[in-house]
Design a protein around this motif. Sequence first.
Motif, short mmCIF file in Angstrom:
data_model
loop_
_atom_site.label_atom_id
_atom_site.label_comp_id
_atom_site.label_asym_id
_atom_site.label_seq_id
_atom_site.Cartn_x
_atom_site.Cartn_y
_atom_site.Cartn_z
N THR A 120 8.37 -10.17 7.73
CA THR A 120 8.04 -9.58 6.42
C THR A 120 6.99 -8.49 6.56
O THR A 120 6.82 -7.69 5.64
CB THR A 120 7.52 -10.67 5.47
N TYR A 121 6.30 -8.45 7.68
CA TYR A 121 5.33 -7.38 7.98
C TYR A 121 6.04 -6.35 8.84
O TYR A 121 6.63 -6.68 9.88
CB TYR A 121 4.13 -7.97 8.71
N LEU B 64 3.64 -12.49 11.40
CA LEU B 64 2.79 -11.30 11.50
C LEU B 64 2.05 -11.03 10.20
O LEU B 64 0.88 -10.63 10.21
CB LEU B 64 3.62 -10.08 11.91
N GLU B 65 2.72 -11.22 9.08
CA GLU B 65 2.08 -10.98 7.78
C GLU B 65 0.86 -11.87 7.59
O GLU B 65 -0.23 -11.39 7.23
CB GLU B 65 3.08 -11.21 6.66
N LEU B 66 1.02 -13.16 7.83
CA LEU B 66 -0.07 -14.10 7.60
C LEU B 66 -1.22 -13.89 8.59
O LEU B 66 -2.40 -13.96 8.22
CB LEU B 66 0.44 -15.54 7.69
N MET C 24 -3.56 -13.80 17.61
CA MET C 24 -3.56 -12.38 17.26
C MET C 24 -5.02 -11.93 17.31
O MET C 24 -5.89 -12.56 16.72
CB MET C 24 -2.97 -12.10 15.88
N VAL C 25 -5.29 -10.86 18.03
CA VAL C 25 -6.67 -10.49 18.32
C VAL C 25 -6.86 -8.98 18.14
O VAL C 25 -5.93 -8.19 18.35
CB VAL C 25 -7.04 -10.92 19.76
N LYS C 26 -8.06 -8.60 17.76
CA LYS C 26 -8.37 -7.18 17.62
C LYS C 26 -8.41 -6.52 19.00
O LYS C 26 -8.98 -7.05 19.95
CB LYS C 26 -9.72 -7.00 16.92
#
Length: 323
Positions: A30-31, A104-106, A161-163
């Motif tokens: 969805t992202y 990915l969205e969440l 998921m990381v910056k």
Amino acid sequence: MLNPLVSIIIPTYNRAHLIGETLDSIIAQTYSNWECIIVDDGSMDTTEQLIEGYMVNDSRFQYHQRPDTHLPGGNGARNYGFKLSKGDYIQWFDSDDLMVPKKLELEAKALTENDVDFVVSKTKYFNTKNNSFFNYDFEVSDVTFESYAIDYIRWHTPDLMVKRSVIKTIQFNEIMSAGQEHNFNCKLLLKTNNLYYLDTFLTLRRYTPSSIQGQRDQSAEIHLKKMFETHWHNYIDIKEQANSSKFNRYSLLQCVHCYLELKNEIGLPNGFMKELKEAFPKRYYFFYVAKFTNSAFGKYYKFYELMKQNEVFNTYHLKQENQ
């Protein structure tokens, strides 16, 4: 930051029969602001042709061959993929797993709306019975380098998921063939434990008997050898940075346990006894006695326990890890 680019980095090797499902689950996200960088570790099947078909229909997909500047294996492919990536957020993924549509969205929303450096979600198998999820039973306040490195907390590679800015100086250890995600996350937690925990299953993991994990599940010998390798390489890689005597003792005790369980059949690496003497200056000689009794009588546990005395680790975690 609104709608940041997410770089999905996938190493692959001979997964033409499986990776299509993985890519379909990414398309179904969805992202939509993502790039997917697939790094091939030398496949000899039709992986390249299959991915070319996806690239024709969706320019967000990229296909690259791992160069010789990186060692063979998934870790070298991951490190090269990171060099190629442009996203503000990094999502590692495996070439036989599936994303829940809102993954990915969440995760991106949690990372964007909270003042954190990384997000952790959860993974479960979709094609076999799942074991206990005790490793996900934690609060954010529980997470430190030591609690992750030696206690019960665990998460899988796709859970993170990381910056980009946070991991620009961190790499996967290209020598390791097992435990690489543990090593990577140890190095991450030595930099920051500022995370957001999404207590929901967003990755569906495929159980494959021929995978490294599958081989370990089917062979106690392979499992123990991989455990020894994992703890030793992790120890050597980060002991100076970690500066934790508890971590040192835990890592070496795990190596000792694997060695003794395999009846002294593992060749000890150069420097192992030196490290053992430094970590256990008053107790290391119990290892020599355990080796002798293990060879002579097939018993070692009493002396291993004497070596381990007064060490406080999460016993449930150790039981699970040593099964």
